[in-house]
Motif scaffolding. Sequence first.
Motif, PDB file in Angstrom:
ATOM      1  N   ASN A  77      -3.304   8.312  18.457  1.00 28.41           N
ATOM      2  CA  ASN A  77      -3.618   7.723  17.146  1.00 28.41           C
ATOM      3  C   ASN A  77      -2.951   6.340  17.053  1.00 28.41           C
ATOM      4  O   ASN A  77      -1.743   6.249  16.963  1.00 28.41           O
ATOM      5  CB  ASN A  77      -3.129   8.650  16.026  1.00 28.41           C
ATOM      6  N   ARG A 115       3.898  11.944  15.673  1.00 25.00           N
ATOM      7  CA  ARG A 115       2.479  11.557  15.628  1.00 25.00           C
ATOM      8  C   ARG A 115       1.824  11.716  16.997  1.00 25.00           C
ATOM      9  O   ARG A 115       2.419  11.382  18.027  1.00 25.00           O
ATOM     10  CB  ARG A 115       2.398  10.096  15.195  1.00 25.00           C
ATOM     11  N   SER A 172       2.056   4.559   8.489  1.00 26.98           N
ATOM     12  CA  SER A 172       2.691   5.034   7.255  1.00 26.98           C
ATOM     13  C   SER A 172       3.964   5.821   7.589  1.00 26.98           C
ATOM     14  O   SER A 172       4.055   6.468   8.634  1.00 26.98           O
ATOM     15  CB  SER A 172       1.711   5.898   6.475  1.00 26.98           C
ATOM     16  N   HIS A 203       1.165  -5.563  11.898  1.00 22.33           N
ATOM     17  CA  HIS A 203       1.344  -6.351  10.676  1.00 22.33           C
ATOM     18  C   HIS A 203       1.821  -7.755  11.012  1.00 22.33           C
ATOM     19  O   HIS A 203       2.771  -7.920  11.774  1.00 22.33           O
ATOM     20  CB  HIS A 203       2.354  -5.652   9.756  1.00 22.33           C
ATOM     21  N   ARG A 235      -3.268  -6.300  10.108  1.00 17.22           N
ATOM     22  CA  ARG A 235      -3.315  -6.658   8.695  1.00 17.22           C
ATOM     23  C   ARG A 235      -2.112  -7.513   8.306  1.00 17.22           C
ATOM     24  O   ARG A 235      -1.066  -7.483   8.970  1.00 17.22           O
ATOM     25  CB  ARG A 235      -3.448  -5.420   7.811  1.00 17.22           C
ATOM     26  N   THR A 281      -9.272  -1.996  21.434  1.00 12.76           N
ATOM     27  CA  THR A 281      -9.211  -2.789  20.201  1.00 12.76           C
ATOM     28  C   THR A 281      -7.830  -2.661  19.556  1.00 12.76           C
ATOM     29  O   THR A 281      -7.048  -1.777  19.912  1.00 12.76           O
ATOM     30  CB  THR A 281     -10.261  -2.270  19.192  1.00 12.76           C
ATOM     31  N   SER A 341      -4.254   0.816   3.409  1.00 15.50           N
ATOM     32  CA  SER A 341      -5.200  -0.304   3.422  1.00 15.50           C
ATOM     33  C   SER A 341      -6.621   0.127   3.805  1.00 15.50           C
ATOM     34  O   SER A 341      -6.827   1.145   4.476  1.00 15.50           O
ATOM     35  CB  SER A 341      -4.708  -1.344   4.431  1.00 15.50           C
ATOM     36  N   SER A 355     -12.244   5.976  14.372  1.00  9.20           N
ATOM     37  CA  SER A 355     -10.838   5.755  14.107  1.00  9.20           C
ATOM     38  C   SER A 355     -10.135   7.083  14.390  1.00  9.20           C
ATOM     39  O   SER A 355     -10.428   8.078  13.742  1.00  9.20           O
ATOM     40  CB  SER A 355     -10.676   5.371  12.642  1.00  9.20           C
ATOM     41  N   GLY A 407      -7.545   8.412  13.611  1.00  5.75           N
ATOM     42  CA  GLY A 407      -6.935   9.050  12.449  1.00  5.75           C
ATOM     43  C   GLY A 407      -7.866  10.022  11.736  1.00  5.75           C
ATOM     44  O   GLY A 407      -7.418  10.951  11.067  1.00  5.75           O
ATOM     45  N   ARG A 445     -12.007   3.252   6.832  1.00  4.50           N
ATOM     46  CA  ARG A 445     -11.129   3.893   5.845  1.00  4.50           C
ATOM     47  C   ARG A 445     -11.187   3.055   4.570  1.00  4.50           C
ATOM     48  O   ARG A 445     -10.859   1.883   4.602  1.00  4.50           O
ATOM     49  CB  ARG A 445      -9.701   3.959   6.385  1.00  4.50           C
ATOM     50  N   THR A 505       0.842  -1.209   0.000  1.00  5.55           N
ATOM     51  CA  THR A 505       0.000   0.000   0.000  1.00  5.55           C
ATOM     52  C   THR A 505       0.876   1.258   0.000  1.00  5.55           C
ATOM     53  O   THR A 505       0.943   1.975  -0.998  1.00  5.55           O
ATOM     54  CB  THR A 505      -0.923   0.011   1.234  1.00  5.55           C
TER      55      THR A 505
END
Length: 535
Positions: free
Chosen positions: A64, A60, A145, A69, A123, A119, A183, A231, A233, A197, A37
């Motif tokens: 957030n 950041r 990212s 992964h 991915r 939560t 993603s 979310s 973000g 998203r 991605t």
Amino acid sequence: MNTKIYTITDTVKQKNEIEEIASLIKSGEAVAIPTETVYGIAADCFNEDACSKIFEAKGRPSDNPLIVHIAKTEELYTLVKEVPQKALELAEKYWPGPLTIILPKREEVPDKVSGGLSTVAVRMPSHPVARAVIEAAGVPLAAPSANISGFPSPTSPSYVIDDMYGRLPAIVDGGECDFGIESTVVTLATDIPELLRPGAVTYEQLKEVLGEVKLHSAILNPLEEGVTATSPGMKYKHYSPDAKLLILNGTKEEFIRFIENNPHFADHALCFEGEENDIPLPSVTFGKEDDPFSQAKRLFDAFRELDTNGAKKVLVRSPSREGVGLGVCNRLYRAAGFNFLSPYQGIVIGLTGESGSGKSTVCERLRKNGFIIIDADKAARSITEKGSPVLERLASAFGNDIIKSDGELDRRLLASRAFRDYKSKRLLDSITHPEIISICEKTAKEQTEKGKNVIIDAPLLFTSGLWQICHKTVKVYAPEEIRLERILLRDNITKEEALLRFSKQTEEEKAARSADVIINNYPPYDLDTEIKKII
Ligand code: TXA
Ligand code: MG
């Protein structure tokens, strides 16, 4: 910090380098890695200190959360409390790939990763380098990212180097990313699954597996005040170039016409491949009009290119929202701060004319033809209403007694003081004119956005500065003897008073020389024919 760059083209042949990268991660470092991605900054998700380094490198906000992964579905069980059947079906169909699933987390997942939420987002990337690094590290990797917070997500190694060189011990170059937008994020932690998203796995594809799926309102609209960001973000202005973006919904022809009619509106265009030569502005492209995958792949690059070109105000061709297009629109709309334009945007005409010229008659006829009339004199009166800030500033400039005991402005007293000399007049204007302009501009914008054409009826169009917010200016002209005749009839004043009024208008008269003229005189002139020129 020294940054080592690894270029990996073959994960098998370059096993030693993969091991080196993995051991950096195992020793608690954060490292930039490619995914299909966008590039991510990866660290051991169970090591809180390592995860802190991600937040530091990106700048950041700590609330957030990060996406974790994994390389094998089994690893999911080490992260979440329970794996529902629907999650397994999604994993079966779309993993490895650009889909993130949110589920209630196990205690072992640090708060640093979940941003304090109960939560966790997980991915399984498909990029061979990402998979090799996760496997070699032997732990799931938390990875957002690899951009500085608020910048577009990096889709090519050079952008990661721009943002992260010197901030991380290693950057892994695995070439260009396939998808170019992040993603798809779906939560299964709610009663009804919700798309948070949009990405390369589409809303329609999710519904095929999950049945009912909600579409979060913040995907295509600004996050409303008081609505919680499901979310985190969503709260932050992501994906944003320095340039101001304005999105125009319309065909290529409408887009071009808009630019031709408003040549100074924008300095760059963001359009589809193949259109750049027809568009009368320096243009950057983002994919083909009928291929949302190509748009997704180019979008963030295009943002960075606009900044490199020094773009300040960019007009954007809006893509379709279908399928992967939903993800493209989501990133684009947010980058544009949800600023939309219609190709049928109305225009603003400033109308001036001396006393008795027939300006009001012209306005009345234009109103009947669908124009919206903004009366600048009315706006001028409204800014000095009881209790207004302008009134207070006038009082401190011209004396508190210009406010009467009932709180209203004593217009006569103010006039006697403000008109006594040139300097006082200038002071009055400097307090009132910016306010009048701002009110008229706001009202005009509301109307033009709806496609309405607007007339600003302003006897002092030029001397007040109101002409600056108009696309065009028009002056209604009538010879002095006709104007005199009209106002003697209409206003019940003497000839001397009328002439005095005329003499006060000379400054505006001179300034109005640049305006287009319509003539309101005896036949053979015909006012309707003249007004048609405006229409
Ligand atoms: O494609 C991607 O997902 C890329 C690559 C590197 O894998 N990663 C990525 O991460 O885009 P990031 O951190 O830039 O975006 C993660 C988004 C954020 O909007 C975050 O708020 C949301 O996912 N998120 C993460 N965990 C969440 C959770 N537990 N609940 C709700 N939203 C969550
Ligand atoms: Mg991001």
